[in-house]
Design an enzyme around this catalytic site. Structure first.
Site, PDB file in Angstrom:
ATOM      1  CG  HIS A  82      10.139   5.606 -52.424  1.00 12.23           C
ATOM      2  ND1 HIS A  82       9.725   5.062 -51.226  1.00 12.23           N
ATOM      3  CD2 HIS A  82       9.508   6.789 -52.533  1.00 12.23           C
ATOM      4  CE1 HIS A  82       8.889   5.887 -50.637  1.00 12.23           C
ATOM      5  NE2 HIS A  82       8.726   6.957 -51.412  1.00 12.23           N
ATOM      6  CG  ASP A 161       9.322  11.442 -44.577  1.00 13.39           C
ATOM      7  OD1 ASP A 161       9.027  12.490 -45.194  1.00 13.39           O
ATOM      8  OD2 ASP A 161       8.871  10.336 -44.884  1.00 13.39           O
ATOM      9  NE  ARG A 168       5.852  17.499 -48.104  1.00 15.21           N
ATOM     10  CZ  ARG A 168       6.229  16.382 -48.738  1.00 15.21           C
ATOM     11  NH1 ARG A 168       6.716  15.361 -48.064  1.00 15.21           N
ATOM     12  NH2 ARG A 168       6.153  16.291 -50.037  1.00 15.21           N
ATOM     13  CB  SER A 183       9.586  13.251 -48.247  1.00 10.56           C
ATOM     14  OG  SER A 183       8.734  12.168 -48.009  1.00 10.56           O
ATOM     15  CE  LYS A 187       9.172   7.701 -47.339  1.00  6.97           C
ATOM     16  NZ  LYS A 187       8.533   8.984 -47.233  1.00  6.97           N
TER      17      LYS A 187
HETATM   18  N1  URA Z   1       6.648   9.905 -51.593  1.00  8.56           N
HETATM   19  C1  URA Z   1       7.264  10.215 -50.427  1.00  8.56           C
HETATM   20  O1  URA Z   1       7.780   9.345 -49.742  1.00  8.56           O
HETATM   21  N2  URA Z   1       7.318  11.483 -50.061  1.00  8.56           N
HETATM   22  C2  URA Z   1       6.777  12.484 -50.793  1.00  8.56           C
HETATM   23  O2  URA Z   1       6.882  13.613 -50.394  1.00  8.56           O
HETATM   24  C3  URA Z   1       6.131  12.160 -51.999  1.00  8.56           C
HETATM   25  C4  URA Z   1       6.086  10.851 -52.376  1.00  8.56           C
END
Ligand code: URA
Length: 435
Positions: A82, A161, A168, A183, A187
């Site tokens: 990620h 999220d 956001r 966040s 996930k």
């Molecule tokens: N990627 C994400 O999944 N969340 C964020 O807040 C920033 C980047």
């Protein structure tokens, strides 16, 4: 408990308890707490920050806001990667197929564009028919059969999220360390991967502008992952200039396909090989990162990574022939015009943030929650930091809907560049590894 008291306590810089955080997050997820209170709370967190304990509690609460996938019935080890968000960052589109082609299943949940940074789902949706919407059963079935799946956030996985991310994006509360960490990690925990490699971007085109803040973000995410029993590492990588050459959804898919053919830009390919090698080693597929890198490179050379991408696109409803005919199948902008260099010199600055913002203004990102986006627009760089450029040579090519929009973009993009009279070294891509 009342939401307003929790907002007030955070506004005044107090430390919230795990119960208060959970009350707020579950209440917002259910819809009992409205968007305007959640927006105020995000702004309070943005200004006041959170302790590591609060950030961990926030992450665990967000992960618990929906179902948590258990993937052990699919594979002993499922990998995920990620990025915290950058400009021109199409790494997932290429790294996923490389790692899966090397025999390591990759299952991940991705997001949409956020502020000036692009999103993997928006990029992949440039491919006709491709959909991120998968039931849990379909996610697992595809992981088993294809070895690669990229899903959107379903209503039942980390729904907190999903709601907060969209909020956001339009309330200028993205670049907050606790909000980004929770966040990303909520996930990751909910999607069930056992091994997670995080790419924490740092620089002008990243949410973390300094190496110190990026390392802090990387360390807290690694710590949260370990606490939740996952194997996690992070790389802090440069995002001062866009990664690769393409910025914009369909343009990035096209570059990803070229890279999967072994014809990608050097910086992008180097980063991919390093990250894929690291992930394969973390998953126990190889004895060292070097061996992992060699194996990852081979998947590009022998066509297996490209074949894996094709199978993945098809499995999620996309037209697999996009691999052979990207120019025919991907949406194309009506206007393509070069931006010419006004002077000679070595490029010393190519500000990634400006490229991200211009792409949003061209229509490739969202200004308001739920806005539709235009997949065709964006920018393709003709030169990068360290390149020698003569006056009148193209700096980049702008892909726009109209001449007027291209002209406005050109004016903004000129501000992104600086030139030096003397040679400039290209920036080092990998700045730190946190294991
Ligand atoms: N990627 C994400 O999944 N969340 C964020 O807040 C920033 C980047």
């Amino acid at each position: 408990m009342r939401a307003v008291d929790i907002i007030q306590r955070k506004r005044d810089g107090e430390e919230l308890s795990a119960d208060e955080i959970d009350f707020f997050i579950q209440g917002y997820t259910r819809g009992d707490i409205p968007d305007y209170q959640a927006a105020a709370w995000c702004m309070a967190v943005y200004f006041q920050g959170m302790t590591h304990r609060e950030t961990t509690d926030l992450t665990l609460s967000m992960a618990r806001s929906g179902r948590q996938l258990d993937l052990s019935d699919v594979a002993d080890v499922v990998a995920d990667k990620h990025s915290t968000g950058g400009v021109g960052d199409k790494v997932t589109l290429i790294l996923g197929p490389m790692v899966a082609a090397a025999g390591q299943p990759v299952g991940k949940m991705s997001g949409r564009g956020l502020g000036f940074s692009g999103g993997t789902l928006d990029k992949l949706e440039s491919i006709p028919g491709w959909s991120p919407e998968l039931s849990t059963q379909a996610f697992k079935e595809q992981l088993r059969r294809v070895g690669l799946v990229v899903a959107g956030q379903t209503e039942d996985l980390a729904p907190a999220d999903k709601k907060l991310y969209a909020l956001r994006d339009v309330t200028a509360t993205v670049p907050s360390l606790p909000l980004i960490a929770s966040s990303v990690m909520s996930k990751k925990l909910a999607a069930g991967a056992h091994v997670i490699l995080l790419d924490v971007k740092v620089g002008e085109g990243a949410f973390m502008r300094t190496l110190e803040r990026a390392v802090e973000l990387a360390e807290i995410m690694v710590a949260i992952g370990k606490l939740a029993g996952r194997k996690v590492a992070a790389r802090v990588t440069d995002m001062n200039q866009p990664l690769g050459r393409a910025v914009g959804n369909a343009l990035e898919v096209k570059e990803a396909i070229a890279t999967l053919r072994g014809q990608g830009p050097d910086d992008l390919t180097r980063l991919l090989v390093a990250e894929a090698g690291h992930l394969l080693h973390m998953c126990g597929k190889v004895a060292s990162e070097e061996e992992g890198e060699a194996r990852a490179r081979r998947t590009l050379e022998d066509g297996r990574a490209l074949a894996k991408f094709r199978a993945f696109v098809e499995a999620q409803g996309g037209d697999p022939t996009v691999v052979e005919k990207p120019d025919r199948l991907l949406p194309k902008a009506d206007v393509v015009r070069p931006l010419l260099s006004p002077r000679d010199g070595w490029l010393s600055r190519v500000n990634a943030r400006t490229f991200g913002e211009v792409t949003v203004h061209l229509g490739g990102g969202r200004e308001r929650k739920g806005d539709p986006i235009d997949h065709s627009v964006g920018i393709v760089l003709a030169a990068k930091i360290g390149d020698r450029i003569e006056q009148g040579q193209p700096l980049c090519y702008i892909h726009a809907r109209t001449e007027t929009e291209a002209q406005t973009a050109a004016e903004a993009l000129l501000e992104a560049y600086d030139w030096s009279e003397t040679p400039v070294a290209p920036p080092r891509l990998i700045k730190r590894t946190i294991r």
